[in-house]
Design a protein around this motif. Structure first.
Motif, PDB file in Angstrom:
ATOM      1  N   LEU A 267       0.841  -1.183   0.000  1.00 58.46           N
ATOM      2  CA  LEU A 267       0.000   0.000   0.000  1.00 58.46           C
ATOM      3  C   LEU A 267       0.879   1.237   0.000  1.00 58.46           C
ATOM      4  O   LEU A 267       1.902   1.279   0.680  1.00 58.46           O
ATOM      5  CB  LEU A 267      -0.912   0.011   1.235  1.00 58.46           C
ATOM      6  N   GLN A 268       0.481   2.219  -0.756  1.00 59.93           N
ATOM      7  CA  GLN A 268       1.229   3.465  -0.769  1.00 59.93           C
ATOM      8  C   GLN A 268       0.812   4.301   0.431  1.00 59.93           C
ATOM      9  O   GLN A 268      -0.355   4.329   0.811  1.00 59.93           O
ATOM     10  CB  GLN A 268       0.941   4.264  -2.038  1.00 59.93           C
ATOM     11  N   SER A 269       1.784   4.970   1.007  1.00 63.63           N
ATOM     12  CA  SER A 269       1.441   5.886   2.077  1.00 63.63           C
ATOM     13  C   SER A 269       0.825   7.134   1.456  1.00 63.63           C
ATOM     14  O   SER A 269       1.149   7.522   0.339  1.00 63.63           O
ATOM     15  CB  SER A 269       2.675   6.256   2.904  1.00 63.63           C
ATOM     16  N   THR A 270      -0.088   7.715   2.169  1.00 64.24           N
ATOM     17  CA  THR A 270      -0.751   8.923   1.668  1.00 64.24           C
ATOM     18  C   THR A 270      -0.593  10.029   2.686  1.00 64.24           C
ATOM     19  O   THR A 270      -0.502   9.786   3.891  1.00 64.24           O
ATOM     20  CB  THR A 270      -2.247   8.688   1.416  1.00 64.24           C
ATOM     21  N   ASN A 271      -0.548  11.224   2.184  1.00 66.94           N
ATOM     22  CA  ASN A 271      -0.495  12.394   3.048  1.00 66.94           C
ATOM     23  C   ASN A 271      -1.806  13.143   2.920  1.00 66.94           C
ATOM     24  O   ASN A 271      -2.322  13.325   1.821  1.00 66.94           O
ATOM     25  CB  ASN A 271       0.657  13.324   2.646  1.00 66.94           C
ATOM     26  N   LEU A 272      -2.324  13.547   4.034  1.00 64.63           N
ATOM     27  CA  LEU A 272      -3.572  14.286   4.051  1.00 64.63           C
ATOM     28  C   LEU A 272      -3.264  15.704   4.495  1.00 64.63           C
ATOM     29  O   LEU A 272      -2.677  15.926   5.552  1.00 64.63           O
ATOM     30  CB  LEU A 272      -4.569  13.631   5.020  1.00 64.63           C
ATOM     31  N   SER A 273      -3.622  16.630   3.653  1.00 61.11           N
ATOM     32  CA  SER A 273      -3.421  18.016   4.032  1.00 61.11           C
ATOM     33  C   SER A 273      -4.768  18.719   3.974  1.00 61.11           C
ATOM     34  O   SER A 273      -5.646  18.356   3.201  1.00 61.11           O
ATOM     35  CB  SER A 273      -2.419  18.707   3.105  1.00 61.11           C
ATOM     36  N   SER A 274      -4.912  19.689   4.794  1.00 66.32           N
ATOM     37  CA  SER A 274      -6.188  20.389   4.876  1.00 66.32           C
ATOM     38  C   SER A 274      -5.936  21.886   4.953  1.00 66.32           C
ATOM     39  O   SER A 274      -5.000  22.350   5.595  1.00 66.32           O
ATOM     40  CB  SER A 274      -6.947  19.928   6.127  1.00 66.32           C
ATOM     41  N   SER A 275      -6.784  22.618   4.275  1.00 66.45           N
ATOM     42  CA  SER A 275      -6.680  24.072   4.350  1.00 66.45           C
ATOM     43  C   SER A 275      -7.648  24.619   5.393  1.00 66.45           C
ATOM     44  O   SER A 275      -7.774  25.827   5.545  1.00 66.45           O
ATOM     45  CB  SER A 275      -6.957  24.686   2.975  1.00 66.45           C
TER      46      SER A 275
END
Length: 96
Positions: free
Chosen positions: A67-75
């Motif tokens: 599984l690829q790691s994912t980054n979650l960013s939020s404004s």
């Protein structure tokens, strides 16, 4: 490549013949030794359980996709949102 245009060789998306042959040979090697793998694993685990666990993990990479790691960013700046804005956002998320 001449001036950015492909002029020979494999067409884009065509699998590499040697790579496919190596994968197929490796697959056959594993399939032909499935019963031996169990024996080898038991022998290794008797002497070194950590090594046996590492063996299983390394073999699993060929069966279970990584599984690829994912980054979650939020404004969103939740601290500056009003209660009404937060409630509206929660309601939108629940509808998804």
């Amino acid at each position: 490549m001449a001036n950015g245009f492909k002029t020979g060789g494999r067409e884009k998306g065509t699998p590499n013949k040697i790579t496919n042959e190596i994968r197929e040979t490796y697959k056959e090697l594993i399939e032909n030794n499935l019963s031996n793998i169990d024996i080898w694993l038991k022998e290794v685990s008797n002497k070194n359980p950590d090594k046996a666990l590492n063996f299983i993990i390394r073999l699993s990479e060929f069966v279970v996709p990584k599984l690829q790691s994912t980054n979650l960013s939020s404004s969103f700046n939740f601290e500056q949102m009003t209660d009404a804005e937060l409630t509206d956002l929660i309601n939108k998320i629940e509808k998804l």
